[in-house]
Enzyme design. Sequence first.
Site, short mmCIF file in Angstrom:
data_model
loop_
_atom_site.label_atom_id
_atom_site.label_comp_id
_atom_site.label_asym_id
_atom_site.label_seq_id
_atom_site.Cartn_x
_atom_site.Cartn_y
_atom_site.Cartn_z
N SER A 98 -2.89 -53.70 0.27
CA SER A 98 -3.59 -52.63 1.42
C SER A 98 -2.79 -51.43 1.23
O SER A 98 -3.15 -50.33 1.91
CB SER A 98 -3.79 -53.44 2.91
N GLU A 99 -1.56 -51.60 0.75
CA GLU A 99 -0.76 -50.30 0.85
C GLU A 99 -0.53 -49.81 -0.57
O GLU A 99 0.56 -49.15 -0.93
CB GLU A 99 0.71 -50.67 1.24
N HIS A 138 9.33 -56.53 4.97
CA HIS A 138 9.56 -56.27 6.36
C HIS A 138 11.12 -57.06 6.84
O HIS A 138 11.16 -57.75 7.64
CB HIS A 138 8.77 -56.73 7.30
N THR A 193 -3.94 -58.43 -1.78
CA THR A 193 -3.99 -58.41 -0.38
C THR A 193 -4.35 -59.41 0.33
O THR A 193 -4.93 -60.62 -0.27
CB THR A 193 -4.81 -57.15 0.21
N GLY A 194 -3.72 -60.08 1.49
CA GLY A 194 -4.05 -61.41 2.01
C GLY A 194 -3.58 -62.53 1.51
O GLY A 194 -4.13 -63.72 1.51
N HIS A 247 7.62 -53.49 -1.15
CA HIS A 247 7.59 -53.26 0.28
C HIS A 247 7.73 -54.28 1.02
O HIS A 247 6.95 -55.53 0.73
CB HIS A 247 6.18 -52.32 0.63
N HIS A 281 7.63 -50.07 11.40
CA HIS A 281 6.99 -50.87 10.23
C HIS A 281 7.81 -51.82 9.33
O HIS A 281 7.92 -52.95 9.51
CB HIS A 281 5.99 -49.84 9.62
N GLY A 320 3.76 -57.66 3.06
CA GLY A 320 4.54 -57.10 1.93
C GLY A 320 3.90 -56.99 0.47
O GLY A 320 2.49 -57.44 0.71
N ASN A 321 4.26 -56.18 -0.25
CA ASN A 321 3.49 -55.94 -1.44
C ASN A 321 4.47 -55.49 -2.65
O ASN A 321 5.37 -54.68 -2.25
CB ASN A 321 2.23 -55.03 -1.44
ZN LIG Z 1 4.09 -53.58 5.73
#
Ligand SMILES: [Zn+2]
Length: 271
Positions: free
Chosen positions: A89-90, A111, A59-60, A109, A172, A43-44
């Site tokens: 990363s997105e 899931h 990220t990470g 973002h 995704h 997620g982000n």
């Molecule tokens: Zn994702």
Amino acid sequence: MNGSMVAESITPGALKTEEEHRRDLCTAGRWLRERGYVVATDGNISLRLDSRRILTSPTGVNKGTMTEDDLVVVDLEGHRLSGRRNPSSELAMHLLIYRLRPDINAVCHAHPPTATGYAAAGIPLNKALLCELVIALGSVPVARYGTPGTSELTEALEPLVQGHDAILMANHGVVTYGPDLLTSFFRMETTEHFARVSLVTEQLGKQVLLSVGDVEKLLAARAQHGIQAAATIGPEGPVTCDAGDAERVTLTRRELETLIDEAVQKDRTRR
Ligand SMILES: [Zn+2]
């Protein structure tokens, strides 16, 4: 102000100090994690700090435990302006939405399992099943699959960003956005909740959809709620009980095979 209370709430609106924005972004990260919308480092989240700077999760890092120092500031081209970590990363997906939608100040973002299940099945959340959902989101389409972090993904989203505030990303997850972080988060929550209700109607084996007339009234109410994304009745809008009913027929496999055989026979005799 009580520090612990502030940490567990997000103030509505986008006019805040950078410190408040950083605190709110970490709170949203915790909420995503607590609700099971993200696991591990998934997620982000990002938000607009001003007309040229975006604050994003790194990220990470687990979004439930990230701290204000972990956050990264980038410009609208994605260049890092400050922060010791690498941006999400997105990021390109977030920047695309900010570019196409000047009314949007925050992007989430994640899931969430049920809505992501619909995304993996390629099934849009576009049926007019719940009045509140039609007002809040109109319909939630599925963007075709694109490899994460590539232009494939942004190209798949691009045609849908203008007309929707929540999009399922095939195989995704989900992306939602809004005029402020709280609204953007709520749209993620609403999308997952609707996916769960939708799944229950599938399990019950029955769905009673609203009519075109009902949906038109709900879409008109969107304007009163200050919702800007266009939502219309049509191929992109909510599917009503009136949609295509006149043409819909039900056939058994045997009946369908017979019809096909007959058509092939007719075609052969003609030659
Ligand atoms: Zn994702």
